[in-house]
Motif scaffolding. Structure first.
Motif, mmCIF file in Angstrom:
data_model
loop_
_atom_site.group_PDB
_atom_site.id
_atom_site.type_symbol
_atom_site.label_atom_id
_atom_site.label_comp_id
_atom_site.label_asym_id
_atom_site.label_seq_id
_atom_site.Cartn_x
_atom_site.Cartn_y
_atom_site.Cartn_z
ATOM 1 N N VAL A 87 -9.169 1.161 -9.683
ATOM 2 C CA VAL A 87 -8.209 1.115 -10.804
ATOM 3 C C VAL A 87 -8.201 2.515 -11.433
ATOM 4 C CG1 VAL A 87 -7.626 0.020 -13.005
ATOM 5 C CG2 VAL A 87 -8.763 -1.320 -11.208
ATOM 6 N N PRO A 88 -7.145 3.280 -11.215
ATOM 7 C CA PRO A 88 -7.163 4.679 -11.673
ATOM 8 C C PRO A 88 -6.926 4.807 -13.182
ATOM 9 C CG PRO A 88 -5.132 4.224 -10.481
ATOM 10 C CD PRO A 88 -5.905 2.946 -10.498
ATOM 11 N N ARG A 89 -8.011 4.709 -13.926
ATOM 12 C CA ARG A 89 -7.884 4.704 -15.395
ATOM 13 C C ARG A 89 -7.742 6.109 -15.975
ATOM 14 N NH1 ARG A 89 -11.587 0.415 -14.197
ATOM 15 N NH2 ARG A 89 -10.627 -1.564 -14.801
ATOM 16 N N GLN A 90 -7.809 7.160 -15.118
ATOM 17 C CA GLN A 90 -7.513 8.509 -15.636
ATOM 18 C C GLN A 90 -6.017 8.675 -15.837
ATOM 19 O OE1 GLN A 90 -8.221 7.667 -12.594
ATOM 20 N NE2 GLN A 90 -9.530 9.113 -11.522
ATOM 21 N N ALA A 91 -5.228 7.753 -15.261
ATOM 22 C CA ALA A 91 -3.768 7.821 -15.430
ATOM 23 C C ALA A 91 -3.419 7.320 -16.839
ATOM 24 C CB ALA A 91 -3.105 6.951 -14.364
ATOM 25 N N ASP A 92 -2.152 7.465 -17.227
ATOM 26 C CA ASP A 92 -1.737 6.982 -18.549
ATOM 27 C C ASP A 92 -1.612 5.459 -18.553
ATOM 28 O OD1 ASP A 92 -1.339 9.549 -20.025
ATOM 29 O OD2 ASP A 92 -0.091 9.935 -18.271
ATOM 30 N N ILE A 93 -1.247 4.917 -17.391
ATOM 31 C CA ILE A 93 -1.143 3.467 -17.242
ATOM 32 C C ILE A 93 -1.695 3.137 -15.852
ATOM 33 C CG2 ILE A 93 0.467 1.507 -17.027
ATOM 34 C CD1 ILE A 93 2.500 3.231 -18.660
ATOM 35 N N ALA A 94 -2.471 2.057 -15.737
ATOM 36 C CA ALA A 94 -2.913 1.607 -14.403
ATOM 37 C C ALA A 94 -2.205 0.286 -14.098
ATOM 38 C CB ALA A 94 -4.424 1.441 -14.371
ATOM 39 N N ALA A 95 -1.469 0.272 -12.962
ATOM 40 C CA ALA A 95 -0.650 -0.905 -12.628
ATOM 41 C C ALA A 95 -1.160 -1.550 -11.348
ATOM 42 C CB ALA A 95 0.805 -0.463 -12.436
ATOM 43 N N GLY A 96 -1.010 -2.865 -11.270
ATOM 44 C CA GLY A 96 -1.448 -3.539 -10.050
ATOM 45 C C GLY A 96 -0.984 -4.974 -10.001
ATOM 46 N N ASN A 97 -1.443 -5.685 -8.958
ATOM 47 C CA ASN A 97 -1.113 -7.106 -8.897
ATOM 48 C C ASN A 97 -2.333 -7.997 -9.095
ATOM 49 O OD1 ASN A 97 -2.305 -6.783 -6.358
ATOM 50 N ND2 ASN A 97 -0.334 -6.515 -5.364
ATOM 51 N N TRP A 98 -3.539 -7.437 -8.991
ATOM 52 C CA TRP A 98 -4.725 -8.244 -9.262
ATOM 53 C C TRP A 98 -4.633 -8.817 -10.674
ATOM 54 C CZ3 TRP A 98 -8.581 -3.828 -7.721
ATOM 55 C CH2 TRP A 98 -8.688 -3.779 -6.330
ATOM 56 N N GLY A 99 -4.959 -10.087 -10.825
ATOM 57 C CA GLY A 99 -5.055 -10.697 -12.163
ATOM 58 C C GLY A 99 -3.761 -11.302 -12.685
ATOM 59 N N VAL A 100 -2.676 -11.207 -11.908
ATOM 60 C CA VAL A 100 -1.434 -11.865 -12.362
ATOM 61 C C VAL A 100 -1.472 -13.300 -11.831
ATOM 62 C CG1 VAL A 100 1.077 -11.798 -12.432
ATOM 63 C CG2 VAL A 100 -0.218 -9.659 -12.253
ATOM 64 N N ILE A 101 -1.607 -14.262 -12.740
ATOM 65 C CA ILE A 101 -1.743 -15.673 -12.309
ATOM 66 C C ILE A 101 -0.719 -16.538 -13.047
ATOM 67 C CG2 ILE A 101 -4.194 -15.498 -11.714
ATOM 68 C CD1 ILE A 101 -4.819 -16.840 -14.428
ATOM 69 N N GLY A 102 -0.677 -17.811 -12.689
ATOM 70 C CA GLY A 102 0.236 -18.751 -13.354
ATOM 71 C C GLY A 102 1.670 -18.521 -12.915
ATOM 72 N N ASP A 103 2.619 -18.805 -13.804
ATOM 73 C CA ASP A 103 4.030 -18.717 -13.401
ATOM 74 C C ASP A 103 4.491 -17.285 -13.158
ATOM 75 O OD1 ASP A 103 3.860 -18.018 -16.031
ATOM 76 O OD2 ASP A 103 5.737 -18.984 -16.638
ATOM 77 N N LYS A 104 3.696 -16.315 -13.576
ATOM 78 C CA LYS A 104 4.087 -14.911 -13.359
ATOM 79 C C LYS A 104 3.527 -14.350 -12.035
ATOM 80 C CE LYS A 104 6.550 -13.565 -16.966
ATOM 81 N NZ LYS A 104 6.948 -14.904 -17.414
ATOM 82 N N ALA A 105 2.712 -15.119 -11.342
ATOM 83 C CA ALA A 105 2.112 -14.614 -10.093
ATOM 84 C C ALA A 105 3.210 -14.139 -9.134
ATOM 85 C CB ALA A 105 1.273 -15.707 -9.431
ATOM 86 N N GLY A 106 3.080 -12.912 -8.660
ATOM 87 C CA GLY A 106 4.053 -12.339 -7.725
ATOM 88 C C GLY A 106 5.321 -11.821 -8.405
#
Ligand code: FAD
Ligand code: SF4
Ligand code: SF4
Ligand code: SF4
Ligand code: SF4
Length: 417
Positions: A198-217
């Motif tokens: 997780v590149p936290r040196q960036a201004d924002i770190a984006a990904g798909n890990w942890g998106v669950i429920g109706d928002k998954a995908g």
């Protein structure tokens, strides 16, 4: 209003972009807003070239062109950091938004310390990264392990530990990464050892890990890592470009667990790869044997984000006699001496080596040893590397003034009148 440290689910409000994006399309939507509102002068991202094995770095100035960069190319093994230095003048005179994997972010930080990139002019959106697959090996793996023609594949993804392909006729086929990697396929060796998930040196770190429920995908998980990042997200929400909601606490927990298990897996690969090198004299002998097939093409120097000198010591005839094969071991010893403290394990010196020398493994093994002694972790923050602390002040001043590290020049080449 978004704040630094916050974790959000985010998605684009543009249905066309949503259809092309990897998950929520928040990354591309944020870039569009930033470019339209002149927060950045250009966006440096990656788009698909001839096929999905061909990741093309691209500088975008017209927001309309950004849709072409949506989606993740897991066979995109390129390094944005060195390209910014080489082709975009180190962002000296323009504000550039860059999508970065962990290795891109680390390379950018190391080049910024060496005054080769102006970090103040960069806006970084990081993407979490479980690893990338070398395009040549990916084609071979798809033909041999999946028994599918690589040209019939229209989409690839890495999900729940599987490498999944989708073919022209809509068939999905997945094989576990563990199985692929045990058979010598899968992620690049350096990616298996990588601990920058997780590149936290960036201004924002984006990904798909942890998106669950109706928002998954359908949503992107955003971790806001700077005030600058928070400001961009807040403005894009107010302008109606993206929607957000607080990340589900269970999702945050799952994301943390996945990150930790990836770090443990990386530790295992490090132990396996480094043990195979032996220790002390045996390790040196191993490195000398492997590098003896080097043809001195300079691809490792050219692509390494730590190698930045205008005149490379390896081109000094007094140190490395020219026109001789096998190449003098000094070539590799010079690189080891200059680079090992700051190697970010990006894999470029291995990926681009025509002689398939595992250069990144050697350099990374030595970096880890130096880290144990001096505690320096490259690419994480703006702390200076070990070598910067032992160089004399006058030497640093000369380097900054000339960009040359040829301290022996006057000895071996008489100064010009
Ligand atoms: P989009 O709006 O679709 O934008 C994607 C952005 O990524 C674009 O700017 C595009 O140019 C850029 N991009 C695409 N390929 C590359 C590349 N090879 N190098 C640099 N930039 C690239 N997320 C996880 O949570 N877990 C993972 O294990 C994981 N692994 C990844 C591995 C790779 C190689 C990549 C590129 C991404 C990975 N991601 C991972 C991030 C995830 O796939 C999405 O990029 C992220 O969630 C943003 O989604 P989005 O819909 O908002 O992005
Ligand atoms: Fe991703 Fe790390 Fe490999 Fe870079 S080195 S592509 S950040 S896993
Ligand atoms: Fe030698 Fe490989 Fe480096 Fe080329 S890329 S100089 S062959 S080690
Ligand atoms: Fe990347 Fe190789 Fe340079 Fe290390 S030595 S930073 S792996 S190119
Ligand atoms: Fe890399 Fe050393 Fe050459 Fe500079 S002098 S480019 S650090 S090998």
């Amino acid at each position: 209003m978004a704040a630094k440290g916050e974790m959000l689910y985010a998605w684009t409000n543009d249905p066309n972009l949503a259809a092309k994006a990897e998950c929520g399309g928040a990354v591309t939507a944020l870039w569009k807003y930033a470019l339209e509102n002149k927060i950045v002068d250009a966006v440096f991202a990656v788009k698909k070239g001839a096929d999905l094995y061909d990741a093309v770095p691209t500088l975008i100035k017209d927001p309309k062109d950004l849709d072409d960069t949506a989606g993740s190319l897991h066979c995109g093994t390129l390094l944005m950091a060195k390209l910014i230095k080489k082709y975009l003048d180190g962002a000296k005179d323009q504000k550039i938004g860059v999508t970065v994997k962990g290795c891109d972010a680390m390379g950018i930080y190391e080049l910024a310390k060496r005054n080769q990139i102006n970090l103040d002019n960069l806006f970084l959106i990081g993407v979490n990264c479980g690893g990338s697959v070398s395009p040549v090996l990916a084609r071979k793996m798809i033909a041999e392990k999946f028994e599918v023609d690589p040209d019939d594949v229209v989409k690839e993804e890495i999900d729940k530990g599987q490498f999944i392909i989708v073919t022209k006729d809509g068939t999905h086929k997945g094989i576990s990464m563990d199985e692929l990697e045990d058979a010598g396929y899968g992620r690049r060796p350096n990616c298996r050892r990588c601990e920058m998930k997780v590149p936290r040196q960036a201004d924002i770190a984006a990904g798909n890990w942890g998106v669950i429920g109706d928002k998954a995908g359908k949503a992107t998980f955003l971790e806001i890592c700077s005030e600058k990042g928070a400001d961009l997200v807040s403005k894009a929400v107010t302008a109606g470009k993206i929607g957000t909601e607080p990340a589900n606490p269970k999702g945050i927990e799952i994301r943390g667990k996945i990150e930790n298990s990836m770090l443990k897996l990386a530790d295992k690969w490090r132990a396996r790869d480094f043990e195979a090198l032996g220790e002390g004299d045996a390790r040196l002998q191993y490195i000398l044997n492997e590098t003896s097939r080097c043809i001195k093409c300079y691809a490792c120097v050219e692509n390494c984000p730590i190698c930045y000198c205008e005149t490379c010591s390896t081109k000094n005839p007094a140190l490395v006699p020219p026109g001789r094969l096998p190449v003098s071991p000094m070539f590799h010893l010079i690189r080891l001496a200059h680079v090992a403290d700051s190697c970010v394990n990006c894999g470029q010196c291995e990926e681009n080596c025509p002689m398939e020398i595992p250069n990144a493994r050697f350099m990374h093994a030595n970096q880890v040893e130096l880290q144990k002694i001096f505690g320096y972790r490259p690419g994480r923050d703006l702390r200076l590397p070990i070598l910067a602390l032992v160089e004399e002040k006058s030497e640093r001043a000369r380097l900054a003034a000339t960009g040359s590290d040829q301290i022996y020049l006057n000895v071996f080449q008489p100064a010009q009148e």
